[in-house]
Design a protein around this motif. Structure first.
Motif, PDB file in Angstrom:
ATOM      1  N   LEU A 166       0.837  -1.186   0.000  1.00  0.00           N
ATOM      2  CA  LEU A 166       0.000   0.000   0.000  1.00  0.00           C
ATOM      3  C   LEU A 166       0.880   1.246   0.000  1.00  0.00           C
ATOM      4  N   VAL A 167       0.346   2.312  -0.600  1.00  0.00           N
ATOM      5  CA  VAL A 167       1.120   3.555  -0.652  1.00  0.00           C
ATOM      6  C   VAL A 167       1.252   4.160   0.736  1.00  0.00           C
ATOM      7  N   ASP A 168       0.154   4.146   1.474  1.00  0.00           N
ATOM      8  CA  ASP A 168       0.214   4.660   2.845  1.00  0.00           C
ATOM      9  C   ASP A 168      -0.728   3.827   3.713  1.00  0.00           C
ATOM     10  N   GLY A 169      -0.882   4.237   4.976  1.00  0.00           N
ATOM     11  CA  GLY A 169      -1.726   3.479   5.885  1.00  0.00           C
ATOM     12  C   GLY A 169      -0.988   2.282   6.448  1.00  0.00           C
ATOM     13  N   SER A 170      -1.763   1.292   6.909  1.00  0.00           N
ATOM     14  CA  SER A 170      -1.180   0.120   7.554  1.00  0.00           C
ATOM     15  C   SER A 170      -1.864  -1.142   7.055  1.00  0.00           C
ATOM     16  N   VAL A 171      -1.122  -2.241   7.142  1.00  0.00           N
ATOM     17  CA  VAL A 171      -1.690  -3.569   6.940  1.00  0.00           C
ATOM     18  C   VAL A 171      -1.758  -4.233   8.306  1.00  0.00           C
ATOM     19  N   VAL A 172      -2.918  -4.785   8.643  1.00  0.00           N
ATOM     20  CA  VAL A 172      -3.097  -5.455   9.921  1.00  0.00           C
ATOM     21  C   VAL A 172      -3.129  -6.960   9.672  1.00  0.00           C
ATOM     22  N   ASN A 224     -10.602 -26.031  17.887  1.00  0.00           N
ATOM     23  CA  ASN A 224     -10.656 -25.024  18.944  1.00  0.00           C
ATOM     24  C   ASN A 224      -9.451 -24.096  18.849  1.00  0.00           C
ATOM     25  N   ARG A 225      -9.729 -22.805  18.877  1.00  0.00           N
ATOM     26  CA  ARG A 225      -8.655 -21.828  18.753  1.00  0.00           C
ATOM     27  C   ARG A 225      -7.846 -21.763  20.040  1.00  0.00           C
ATOM     28  N   ARG A 226      -6.528 -21.670  19.878  1.00  0.00           N
ATOM     29  CA  ARG A 226      -5.645 -21.584  21.040  1.00  0.00           C
ATOM     30  C   ARG A 226      -5.124 -20.163  21.209  1.00  0.00           C
ATOM     31  N   ILE A 227      -4.578 -19.616  20.131  1.00  0.00           N
ATOM     32  CA  ILE A 227      -3.905 -18.317  20.233  1.00  0.00           C
ATOM     33  C   ILE A 227      -4.409 -17.406  19.122  1.00  0.00           C
ATOM     34  N   GLU A 228      -4.650 -16.175  19.441  1.00  0.00           N
ATOM     35  CA  GLU A 228      -4.972 -15.167  18.437  1.00  0.00           C
ATOM     36  C   GLU A 228      -4.100 -13.951  18.683  1.00  0.00           C
ATOM     37  N   LYS A 229      -3.473 -13.461  17.615  1.00  0.00           N
ATOM     38  CA  LYS A 229      -2.602 -12.293  17.720  1.00  0.00           C
ATOM     39  C   LYS A 229      -2.916 -11.323  16.589  1.00  0.00           C
ATOM     40  N   ARG A 230      -2.742 -10.054  16.864  1.00  0.00           N
ATOM     41  CA  ARG A 230      -2.974  -9.000  15.870  1.00  0.00           C
ATOM     42  C   ARG A 230      -1.727  -8.125  15.791  1.00  0.00           C
ATOM     43  N   PHE A 231      -1.213  -7.931  14.560  1.00  0.00           N
ATOM     44  CA  PHE A 231      -0.035  -7.085  14.367  1.00  0.00           C
ATOM     45  C   PHE A 231      -0.342  -6.028  13.311  1.00  0.00           C
ATOM     46  N   GLU A 232      -0.063  -4.786  13.631  1.00  0.00           N
ATOM     47  CA  GLU A 232      -0.258  -3.700  12.672  1.00  0.00           C
ATOM     48  C   GLU A 232       1.102  -3.300  12.094  1.00  0.00           C
ATOM     49  N   ILE A 233       1.174  -3.261  10.779  1.00  0.00           N
ATOM     50  CA  ILE A 233       2.438  -2.945  10.104  1.00  0.00           C
ATOM     51  C   ILE A 233       2.248  -1.665   9.292  1.00  0.00           C
ATOM     52  N   PRO A 234       2.735  -0.532   9.777  1.00  0.00           N
ATOM     53  CA  PRO A 234       2.669   0.707   8.985  1.00  0.00           C
ATOM     54  C   PRO A 234       3.508   0.558   7.707  1.00  0.00           C
ATOM     55  N   MET A 235       2.934   0.968   6.588  1.00  0.00           N
ATOM     56  CA  MET A 235       3.629   0.789   5.309  1.00  0.00           C
ATOM     57  C   MET A 235       4.933   1.584   5.247  1.00  0.00           C
ATOM     58  N   SER A 236       4.953   2.766   5.820  1.00  0.00           N
ATOM     59  CA  SER A 236       6.172   3.584   5.780  1.00  0.00           C
ATOM     60  C   SER A 236       7.314   2.870   6.498  1.00  0.00           C
ATOM     61  N   ARG A 237       6.998   2.242   7.639  1.00  0.00           N
ATOM     62  CA  ARG A 237       8.033   1.520   8.374  1.00  0.00           C
ATOM     63  C   ARG A 237       8.458   0.262   7.621  1.00  0.00           C
ATOM     64  N   ALA A 238       7.479  -0.426   7.015  1.00  0.00           N
ATOM     65  CA  ALA A 238       7.790  -1.671   6.304  1.00  0.00           C
ATOM     66  C   ALA A 238       8.744  -1.412   5.142  1.00  0.00           C
ATOM     67  N   LYS A 239       8.550  -0.297   4.440  1.00  0.00           N
ATOM     68  CA  LYS A 239       9.413   0.006   3.291  1.00  0.00           C
ATOM     69  C   LYS A 239      10.852   0.247   3.746  1.00  0.00           C
ATOM     70  N   TRP A 240      11.005   0.990   4.833  1.00  0.00           N
ATOM     71  CA  TRP A 240      12.359   1.246   5.336  1.00  0.00           C
ATOM     72  C   TRP A 240      12.999  -0.037   5.863  1.00  0.00           C
ATOM     73  N   GLU A 241      12.224  -0.858   6.557  1.00  0.00           N
ATOM     74  CA  GLU A 241      12.772  -2.114   7.067  1.00  0.00           C
ATOM     75  C   GLU A 241      13.175  -3.040   5.920  1.00  0.00           C
ATOM     76  N   SER A 242      12.391  -2.995   4.840  1.00  0.00           N
ATOM     77  CA  SER A 242      12.723  -3.815   3.675  1.00  0.00           C
ATOM     78  C   SER A 242      14.068  -3.389   3.081  1.00  0.00           C
ATOM     79  N   ARG A 243      14.261  -2.079   2.949  1.00  0.00           N
ATOM     80  CA  ARG A 243      15.533  -1.590   2.404  1.00  0.00           C
ATOM     81  C   ARG A 243      16.706  -1.966   3.303  1.00  0.00           C
ATOM     82  N   LEU A 244      16.491  -1.849   4.606  1.00  0.00           N
ATOM     83  CA  LEU A 244      17.561  -2.203   5.543  1.00  0.00           C
ATOM     84  C   LEU A 244      17.866  -3.695   5.491  1.00  0.00           C
ATOM     85  N   THR A 245      16.819  -4.518   5.338  1.00  0.00           N
ATOM     86  CA  THR A 245      17.034  -5.973   5.263  1.00  0.00           C
ATOM     87  C   THR A 245      17.899  -6.325   4.065  1.00  0.00           C
TER      88      THR A 245
END
Length: 659
Positions: free
Chosen positions: A44-50, A61-82
């Motif tokens: 995405l150009v901006d915003g976040s992916v959850v 039967n469900r055991r664990i549920e987790k929610r992670f929000e990934i801001p696109m601006s941070r993801a792009k920089w982390e990708s470049r650093l990786t």
């Protein structure tokens, strides 16, 4: 727990569902209950992916549920650093993506081209071969929300992996039209009959720019390429090459007579034109100046001065201006050369122009007419633009407009067979002359180099806007007259109509008689496609004397037989015959031909649709010409982009492909 099932879902921050797929890099859950995952979501150009992670035991039967929000601006920089700091991990993730390709639908893109208020993205997709697959494509905008997009499927055919021929897959090509306000999108391809088979790919800003550049490279007009001037200066013959050319002694060294009609030519243009002839690396030429500027003393003095400096320059001063055609005739009459060339009074030649013409004549001494590629030059002579890279000789193209144009060179002996044209062809005198010569010889050669510069000035046709109705009507009318007289001389019954742009024409060849045309359509199932095709023929075709032969080949769907019955009942010109052997398109077509009664055969696919009522007259009129053996029509995709406009054969090693 190693027996648990993991599920992952993705959404936008405001809850819109996003596609995603994931891969366990460890291939299992480790003993300590951990595993390494790669998760692929839209860019995405901006915003976040959850991301939503959930595990469930074998009982559901469900055991664990987790929610992670990934801001696109941070993801792009982390990708470049990786990529910079942990390239090994980045490459492993990329390889997993590639390795999973045939387990889902994968999308690839060719290019993006602007089209009015929209962009057109062209691409293709691959999916594991399934007979019942029906792929639908949807588009998300830069923020992950549904966007308006027009999807057109262009082709669908089976293929096999080059590395593993046993692995069969389907390849489907498509276009997507989307608003020009968008500069990013995600395409999702889903199999309507298999919810687990899908794939997606995002076009971010960088890929968007790359695809647009690729589109400009393939679909852009060379005439509007701002880099042409620098390209041409790099590619033209330079001093060292010209020096070598001056030392060449041809076995066949023809004399070129260059005819230039003058009328109130600006002095600086005249000087540049003459200079471009005098610096030719091939020296066996004469320059014939026909000066119709009776009261222009400055030009007369300049003509006399140039002729006084070089005895190869001769001039004739007329008592009055007779028009460019008659003035040119006077110049031709005094030529001494083996070949007569035609140069406009304000244009220039490249210094290797005559050398290239002489070289061609030494390679092919039988040539009667030559022409080269050309471009335009600014009024001050400093900037080259609008190149015209021409085709080899094409009589049909010449009958639509004077694409030959410059630098026209004709054998003097052929010119002497032609009665001098009259002033009614002024403005299209070169077009008329080329048509006259083409009626007498097929020995015509195209020099594939830009050797002529057409100056753009206020009085030049080169500066005319082709869409301007008020620009040089006489030249446009003279061009149409040239074509009409040419067709009359050949005994061809045709109508010359205005073309789509200024200085272009369309020749409509009139059908002689009413010959029967046999239309042959091979078919297997595809009842809806076939019925649409046949319906368009029966309801739209204005030419009535045809028969339509459908060649049935191993259909299995019950509606196909019902379709055949409807079509045969609807019109007595429709018949169905059966080819009972295995599929072979050539054999099926030949089988259809064996039942045909027509004088002409028309081979048609069942997925086509007629859009022009006079299509059959247009094709038949051309096919009746003595110089034509087969005729093809331009085919359009449903979104009006071109599917087929001829066949290009580059060389023996390269297979023919659609233009």
């Amino acid at each position: 727990n190693s027996n648990d099932q993991l599920s992952i879902a993705a959404k936008t921050k405001d809850g819109h569902q996003l596609p995603c797929y994931w891969h366990n890099m460890d291939e299992k859950i480790l003993e300590n209950g951990t595993c390494s995952l790669t998760v692929t979501t839209p860019l995405l150009v901006d915003g976040s992916v959850v991301l939503f992670f959930a595990t469930s035991n074998p009982n559901g039967n469900r055991r664990i549920e987790k929610r992670f929000e990934i801001p696109m601006s941070r993801a792009k920089w982390e990708s470049r650093l990786t990529y910079r700091l942990n390239s090994q991990t980045a490459f492993e993730m990329r390889d997993i993506e590639t390795g999973d390709a045939f387990e889902r639908i994968t999308l690839s893109f060719n290019n993006i081209i602007p089209d009015g208020n929209s962009f057109l993205l062209r691409g293709w997709l691959l999916l594991p071969f399934l007979d019942n697959s029906e792929v639908a494509i949807e588009a998300l905008d830069e923020t992950g929300h549904q966007m308006s997009a027009e999807v057109t499927m262009l082709s669908d055919y089976p293929n096999a992996s080059k590395t593993d021929p046993s692995f069969q897959y389907r390849e489907q090509h498509f276009t997507v039209r989307f608003p020009s306000t968008s500069h990013g999108l995600t395409l999702i391809a889903r199999d309507k009959n298999n919810a687990d088979l899908f794939g997606f790919r995002s076009v971010g800003s960088k890929l968007f720019a790359d695809l647009s550049a690729e589109g400009a490279r393939f679909w852009g007009n060379a005439a509007s390429d701002p880099n042409y001037d620098s390209y041409y200066r790099l590619m033209r013959a330079h001093a060292g090459t010209l020096a070598l050319q001056r030392r060449v002694h041809f076995k066949n060294a023809p004399l070129f007579s260059i005819v230039v009609p003058l009328f109130n030519t600006p002095i600086d243009f005249f000087i540049e034109m003459v200079k471009s002839v005098r610096v030719q690396s091939y020296q066996n030429w004469e320059l014939i100046l026909v000066n119709a500027s009776t009261e222009n003393e400055a030009l007369s003095n300049a003509v006399f001065s140039e002729a006084n400096q070089d005895d190869r320059i001769r001039f004739t001063k007329l008592q009055k201006n007779l028009g460019i055609t008659e003035n040119t005739n006077i110049g031709i009459a005094v030529c001494k050369g083996d070949f007569v060339c035609f140069l406009d009074h304000d244009d220039t030649l490249e210094p290797d122009c005559l050398f290239e013409y002489a070289k061609a004549l030494n390679q092919m001494p039988e040539i009667d007419l030559m022409y080269c590629d050309e471009d335009k030059v600014s009024e001050d002579g400093r900037y080259y633009f609008d190149p015209h890279f021409k085709t080899d000789f094409d009589i049909d193209l010449l009958r639509s407009h004077n694409y030959v144009c410059h630098f026209l060179c004709v054998r003097k002996a052929v010119l002497e067979e032609i009665a001098p044209p009259t002033a009614e062809f002024d403005g299209a005198q070169d077009h008329n002359l080329t048509l006259l010569v083409a009626e007498r010889t097929s020995r015509i050669n195209h020099i594939k180099k830009v050797l002529y510069h057409w100056r753009v000035s206020s009085n030049s046709t080169a500066s005319a806007n082709p869409k301007d109705k008020d620009v040089k009507d006489y030249a446009n009318d003279a061009g149409a007259l040239s074509i009409r007289r040419h067709l009359e001389r050949l005994g061809i019954t045709a109508v010359v109509e205005p073309g789509p742009v200024r200085f272009s024409h369309h020749v409509r060849y009139i059908v002689q008689g009413s010959p029967l045309v046999s239309i042959i359509i091979p078919n297997k199932d595809c009842a809806k496609l076939l019925e649409r095709c046949v319906d368009s023929i029966l309801s739209k075709t204005s030419y009535e004397n045809f028969e339509l032969i459908i060649v049935e080949n191993n259909s299995t769907e019950p509606e196909t037989e019902q379709c055949y019955e409807r079509l045969e009942t609807r019109d007595s010109r429709v018949s169905v015959i059966t080819w009972e052997n295995e599929f072979n398109y050539s054999k099926i077509t030949n089988f259809g031909v064996s039942s045909a009664k027509g004088e002409y055969l028309l081979l048609l696919n069942n997925d086509t649709e007629i859009i022009a009522p006079d299509w059959l007259e247009l094709m038949l009129g051309i096919c009746q010409r003595d110089d034509v053996g087969a005729v093809g029509a331009k085919l359009l995709f449903p979104n009006n982009t071109i599917q087929h406009a001829g066949v290009v054969v580059i060389n023996q090693e390269t297979p023919a492909h659609h233009a």
